[in-house]
Design a protein around this motif. Structure first.
Motif, PDB file in Angstrom:
ATOM      1  N   ASN A  32       0.854  -1.189   0.000  1.00 46.10           N
ATOM      2  CA  ASN A  32       0.000   0.000   0.000  1.00 46.10           C
ATOM      3  C   ASN A  32       0.890   1.239   0.000  1.00 46.10           C
ATOM      4  O   ASN A  32       1.466   1.584  -1.005  1.00 46.10           O
ATOM      5  N   ALA A  33       1.066   1.877   1.114  1.00 43.51           N
ATOM      6  CA  ALA A  33       1.897   3.073   1.173  1.00 43.51           C
ATOM      7  C   ALA A  33       3.349   2.717   1.463  1.00 43.51           C
ATOM      8  O   ALA A  33       3.639   1.712   2.109  1.00 43.51           O
ATOM      9  N   MET A  34       4.239   3.542   0.954  1.00 40.23           N
ATOM     10  CA  MET A  34       5.660   3.451   1.276  1.00 40.23           C
ATOM     11  C   MET A  34       6.116   4.846   1.675  1.00 40.23           C
ATOM     12  O   MET A  34       5.622   5.856   1.138  1.00 40.23           O
ATOM     13  N   GLY A  35       7.068   4.899   2.585  1.00 41.56           N
ATOM     14  CA  GLY A  35       7.488   6.221   3.029  1.00 41.56           C
ATOM     15  C   GLY A  35       8.908   6.254   3.542  1.00 41.56           C
ATOM     16  O   GLY A  35       9.521   5.217   3.803  1.00 41.56           O
ATOM     17  N   TRP A  36       9.419   7.458   3.633  1.00 39.42           N
ATOM     18  CA  TRP A  36      10.723   7.732   4.213  1.00 39.42           C
ATOM     19  C   TRP A  36      10.528   8.494   5.518  1.00 39.42           C
ATOM     20  O   TRP A  36       9.727   9.444   5.587  1.00 39.42           O
ATOM     21  N   TYR A  37      11.274   8.074   6.514  1.00 39.76           N
ATOM     22  CA  TYR A  37      11.293   8.734   7.811  1.00 39.76           C
ATOM     23  C   TYR A  37      12.752   9.004   8.156  1.00 39.76           C
ATOM     24  O   TYR A  37      13.659   8.405   7.555  1.00 39.76           O
ATOM     25  N   ARG A  38      12.971   9.875   9.117  1.00 38.08           N
ATOM     26  CA  ARG A  38      14.349  10.125   9.543  1.00 38.08           C
ATOM     27  C   ARG A  38      14.388  10.424  11.034  1.00 38.08           C
ATOM     28  O   ARG A  38      13.404  10.868  11.616  1.00 38.08           O
ATOM     29  N   ARG A  39      15.553  10.150  11.620  1.00 45.62           N
ATOM     30  CA  ARG A  39      15.778  10.455  13.021  1.00 45.62           C
ATOM     31  C   ARG A  39      17.145  11.092  13.169  1.00 45.62           C
ATOM     32  O   ARG A  39      18.167  10.455  12.878  1.00 45.62           O
ATOM     33  N   ALA A  40      17.130  12.333  13.597  1.00 52.18           N
ATOM     34  CA  ALA A  40      18.377  13.044  13.865  1.00 52.18           C
ATOM     35  C   ALA A  40      18.785  12.787  15.309  1.00 52.18           C
ATOM     36  O   ALA A  40      17.940  12.461  16.147  1.00 52.18           O
ATOM     37  N   PRO A  41      20.059  12.930  15.631  1.00 56.44           N
ATOM     38  CA  PRO A  41      20.522  12.696  17.007  1.00 56.44           C
ATOM     39  C   PRO A  41      19.736  13.544  18.001  1.00 56.44           C
ATOM     40  O   PRO A  41      19.577  14.753  17.812  1.00 56.44           O
ATOM     41  N   GLY A  42      19.220  12.874  19.031  1.00 47.72           N
ATOM     42  CA  GLY A  42      18.477  13.575  20.074  1.00 47.72           C
ATOM     43  C   GLY A  42      17.040  13.871  19.734  1.00 47.72           C
ATOM     44  O   GLY A  42      16.308  14.430  20.561  1.00 47.72           O
ATOM     45  N   ASN A  43      16.607  13.510  18.527  1.00 47.42           N
ATOM     46  CA  ASN A  43      15.228  13.781  18.111  1.00 47.42           C
ATOM     47  C   ASN A  43      14.452  12.486  17.916  1.00 47.42           C
ATOM     48  O   ASN A  43      15.020  11.405  17.811  1.00 47.42           O
ATOM     49  N   GLN A  44      13.136  12.644  17.846  1.00 48.20           N
ATOM     50  CA  GLN A  44      12.296  11.492  17.530  1.00 48.20           C
ATOM     51  C   GLN A  44      12.260  11.278  16.023  1.00 48.20           C
ATOM     52  O   GLN A  44      12.554  12.187  15.242  1.00 48.20           O
ATOM     53  N   ARG A  45      11.881  10.076  15.633  1.00 49.62           N
ATOM     54  CA  ARG A  45      11.740   9.796  14.210  1.00 49.62           C
ATOM     55  C   ARG A  45      10.582  10.611  13.641  1.00 49.62           C
ATOM     56  O   ARG A  45       9.526  10.709  14.270  1.00 49.62           O
ATOM     57  N   GLU A  46      10.787  11.179  12.462  1.00 52.22           N
ATOM     58  CA  GLU A  46       9.772  12.022  11.850  1.00 52.22           C
ATOM     59  C   GLU A  46       9.552  11.623  10.398  1.00 52.22           C
ATOM     60  O   GLU A  46      10.438  11.094   9.739  1.00 52.22           O
TER      61      GLU A  46
END
Length: 120
Positions: A32-46
């Motif tokens: 169905n859906a595919m996506g990209w997420y990212r997590r920078a140091p000290g942050n939550q995944r977005e």
């Protein structure tokens, strides 16, 4: 079992470009859906960007106009073209996909992540 493998990360200077890929494999019936997420140091995944099976896209405000998400449904592969990269884009980038297996089970899988570093 559905596996996602990302590639294409690395070190790039501010203003540069990178293209990430994510290949899905396993007993996939439909994604169905595919996506990209990212997590920078000290942050939550977005969320970075997502694309539906019908091709509709949605982007985080911070990447609109700079990133382009796309997918090759025949190859079960997801891409993101990242242009005009900024130091604040530095993060581990993760691929996500959800759908159904050939055993008619739902899946929601994540890749292992690929590091993107934007620095001079």
């Amino acid at each position: 079992q559905v596996q996602l493998v990302e590639s294409g990360g690395g070190l790039v200077q501010p203003g540069g470009s990178l293209r990430l890929s994510c290949a899905a494999s396993g007993n996939i019936f439909i994604i169905n859906a595919m996506g990209w997420y990212r997590r920078a140091p000290g942050n939550q995944r977005e969320l970075v960007a997502v694309i539906t099976s019908g091709g509709r896209t949605n982007y985080a405000e911070s990447v609109k106009g700079r990133f382009t998400i796309s997918r090759d449904k025949a190859k079960n592969t997801l891409y993101v073209e990242m242009n005009s990269l900024k130091p604040e884009d530095t993060a581990v980038y993760y691929c996500n996909a959800d759908g159904w297996t050939t055993d008619w089970e739902q899946f929601d899988s994540w890749g292992q992540g690929t590091q993107v570093t934007v620095s001079s």
